[in-house]
Write a protein that holds these residues in place. Structure first.
Motif, PDB file in Angstrom:
ATOM      1  N   ILE A 298      -1.440  -2.090  -5.951  1.00  0.00           N
ATOM      2  CA  ILE A 298      -1.456  -1.185  -7.296  1.00  0.00           C
ATOM      3  C   ILE A 298      -3.099  -1.253  -6.527  1.00  0.00           C
ATOM      4  CG2 ILE A 298      -1.806  -0.406  -8.892  1.00  0.00           C
ATOM      5  CD1 ILE A 298       1.268  -1.953  -9.950  1.00  0.00           C
ATOM      6  N   ASP A 299      -3.807  -2.431  -6.691  1.00  0.00           N
ATOM      7  CA  ASP A 299      -5.009  -2.113  -6.940  1.00  0.00           C
ATOM      8  C   ASP A 299      -5.997  -1.553  -5.431  1.00  0.00           C
ATOM      9  OD1 ASP A 299      -5.294  -3.059  -9.312  1.00  0.00           O
ATOM     10  OD2 ASP A 299      -6.081  -4.836  -8.634  1.00  0.00           O
ATOM     11  N   ASN A 300      -4.931  -2.032  -3.791  1.00  0.00           N
ATOM     12  CA  ASN A 300      -4.910  -2.099  -2.895  1.00  0.00           C
ATOM     13  C   ASN A 300      -3.754  -0.124  -2.207  1.00  0.00           C
ATOM     14  OD1 ASN A 300      -6.648  -3.387  -0.733  1.00  0.00           O
ATOM     15  ND2 ASN A 300      -5.258  -4.695  -2.755  1.00  0.00           N
ATOM     16  N   GLY A 301      -4.175   0.166  -3.750  1.00  0.00           N
ATOM     17  CA  GLY A 301      -3.397   1.824  -3.287  1.00  0.00           C
ATOM     18  C   GLY A 301      -2.371   2.180  -2.657  1.00  0.00           C
ATOM     19  N   CYS A 302      -1.236   0.896  -2.876  1.00  0.00           N
ATOM     20  CA  CYS A 302       0.146   1.228  -2.950  1.00  0.00           C
ATOM     21  C   CYS A 302       0.460   2.391  -4.150  1.00  0.00           C
ATOM     22  CB  CYS A 302       0.601   0.309  -2.783  1.00  0.00           C
ATOM     23  SG  CYS A 302       0.230  -0.977  -0.893  1.00  0.00           S
ATOM     24  N   ARG A 303       1.411   3.052  -3.812  1.00  0.00           N
ATOM     25  CA  ARG A 303       2.371   3.510  -5.132  1.00  0.00           C
ATOM     26  C   ARG A 303       3.621   3.899  -4.726  1.00  0.00           C
ATOM     27  NH1 ARG A 303      -1.480   2.859  -6.470  1.00  0.00           N
ATOM     28  NH2 ARG A 303      -3.696   3.876  -6.762  1.00  0.00           N
ATOM     29  N   ARG A 304       4.212   2.839  -3.437  1.00  0.00           N
ATOM     30  CA  ARG A 304       5.608   2.951  -4.002  1.00  0.00           C
ATOM     31  C   ARG A 304       5.521   1.775  -2.912  1.00  0.00           C
ATOM     32  NH1 ARG A 304       9.389   7.201  -3.559  1.00  0.00           N
ATOM     33  NH2 ARG A 304      10.520   5.590  -1.419  1.00  0.00           N
TER      34      ARG A 304
END
Lengths: 345, 345
Positions: free
Chosen positions: A179-185
DNA sequence: TTGTAAGCGTTATCAG
DNA sequence: CTGATAACGCTTACAA
């Protein structure tokens, strides 16, 4: 001369003009034995080429000095590391180990447990098969108060100890990292939820999503045996998702993650730009795949050692079962390129 | 009630009004026992919950039904497959196995052999450590006529059998394959020549060169422990060779090959165009590295099974040692992209 | 601190 | 085909 006769404690006794009892005691550091005679006994033993007869000893003392081990498979990197640790620790304490594999089948696991029971192991170490539903097959051990310790794939049971890592937390950290690395799904490749390792990893994943105000999407959960084929299958599934593809995948083991990555790469998916990846176990293959796989490392060797050590302590009455019920070992998130969407961070 | 008393053959005997001797015989399919009484004995045994006492049996019969196994390491893919095969076969024949690892040290191997001897294994299976120079530590076994079978890393000895593959031929085929694919300067990453596996692979490599009118160049031989570091080191060596670089590498195992490839790729070397690669073992990593590694496959599982089976046959006096001295198992060249310089062929 | 003697549960031997 | 009996080598009350 293939049949020189074996030296027994009687031979030593005769040689030293003492009784076999004294020899027996001397040989095992019995407290009430003269230091001097003890030394004489040891010297004579070595000199005569004595080797103790464990069978006579086991027959009489009812302790076999043998530990039974049941594992799902022998030939995985993790498990063989566990066994290496167990062998080392057991050897140090002069215990034998008997190993058997369930091949991930509950049925074979029952047969193995039965065999171990008949072999009269002093204690049992077990990591459960993929589809084991209950542990009735260990009842005979509990009945006879033969200690059973579960490791890695455990089963909560008041009469047995466990050695594990905090799968929940580790999975939480992995997911948070994605998540911290930008994952949203974020998709999750999970295993059979009967097994704590997979259930807990799933829980940690879900918790991390919720804590970050992302909701869990059933379509992004793929449950399988987490082997090669499952990894490839997961990739095929992803490829069919069109614009609903995940932008991150957290796999409950490295094997599934790696084979999924291979298939996706072949189809032109960029990792981590299009889909970031994280696995679990720090298998050697995680360092070979390109990009290298972010994963959770925990030492099989240490887990094996810990399991054997506490079993033996238990057998010696050192630790008491009620107080120490679960040993939780360390695990670390190892961040590699497969999950670094924005290397600038 | 943790101490219900154990059922013995005497209990069965009393129950059936026959002698313990008959029970003992009935339980082990002694030829001269009435089929009917035999059945009655088995039924009573099951009914009463009898479990045989192996210690009493071993004590009396002097056979432990235990096989000792000494391996360099437990936690390699190949070895754990071997052990899986051994476990299976031994289990089928009702034998126990005791496993110990030498950790590639001759010294520890001696200690292990000694331990196995003291544990009175019925037979021993061993694969030698990296630096073992002789097999004096197995002398006690030969003296007592306890059969010893070497597998994979063997030692030629008149009193012991071996289970191997034809390393020489396999290496010849690999090397020839590289030559056929246009390689003219083939480097060899080899292991300790004390070990047959590495010596034979080297021989096969050399023979193939000579047969194709290429001469062996000492500068293209790199001997190491064939681990991760060695692979990286080999790559560094190659990178320093300037225009005398090899155009092909044949590594005596996959680990060294793969880590060598990783380092070279990082430095911009193209595989297989600039340098073709082939390894040995068909380790899982060989299918992950890109391009996939050409390698030699041979089944650890089969080797383990074969070793145990022939040991047990031997113990039962079925096969005779003098006639069967070496069992050679199949191996296959698996061609993958790492060696296909001219895919057009 | 040491010794005596009685098993532990099986199988080998010898005898029917 | 079945039985009686004596080990196998060690441990452990109990005794000294």
């Amino acid at each position: 001369m293939p049949n020189e006769k074996e030296i027994t404690i009687y031979d030593i006794a005769k040689h030293l003009n003492i009784s076999a009892t004294t020899v027996s005691r001397g040989l095992k550091d019995h407290p009430s034995i003269n230091k001097n005679t003890r030394k004489k006994i040891f010297d004579a033993a070595r000199h005569l080429g004595y080797r103790s007869n464990t069978f006579a000893s086991s027959l009489r003392s009812k302790r076999t000095h043998t530990i039974g081990i049941i594992v799902p498979r022998l030939n995985s990197y993790f498990m063989s590391s566990v066994l290496a640790g167990m062998e080392d620790a057991a050897n140090r304490e002069n215990y034998n180990i008997i190993i058997s594999q369930s091949l991930e089948s509950a049925e074979k696991e029952m047969a193995n447990a039965h065999t171990m029971y008949n072999k009269r192991v002093d204690g049992l170490l077990a990591s459960l098969a993929y589809d084991t539903e209950n542990i009735d097959h260990f009842e005979p051990f509990f009945k006879k108060e033969i200690p059973v310790i579960f490791f890695d794939r455990i089963y909560d049971h008041k009469e047995s100890m466990s050695v594990v890592i905090d799968n929940n937390k580790a999975a939480y950290d992995v997911t948070k990292h994605l998540i911290d690395n930008g994952c949203r799904r974020i998709m999750h490749l999970g295993g059979n939820m009967l097994r704590n390792v997979y259930a807990d990893r799933f829980k940690g994943y879900k918790k991390a999503l919720l804590d970050h105000k992302m909701k869990f999407d059933e379509k992004l959960l793929f449950i399988s045996k987490l082997n090669e084929e499952a990894g490839t299958e997961a990739a095929n599934l992803i490829l069919k998702m069109g614009n609903k593809k995940p932008d991150g995948v957290f796999s409950a083991n490295d094997t599934a993650a790696v084979y999924c990555m291979l298939k996706l790469k072949e189809a032109g998916v960029r990792i981590p730009e299009d889909i970031a990846f994280a696995g679990f176990n720090n298998d050697p293959i995680s360092k070979i795949i390109e990009p290298n796989l972010t994963t959770v490392n925990y030492s099989g060797y240490d887990m094996g050692e810990a399991a054997v050590t506490s079993l033996i302590n238990h057998l010696n009455g050192i630790s008491n079962v009620k107080s120490t019920n679960t040993i939780i070992l360390r695990s670390d998130l190892i961040i590699r390129d497969s999950s670094l969407k924005n290397k600038s961070l």
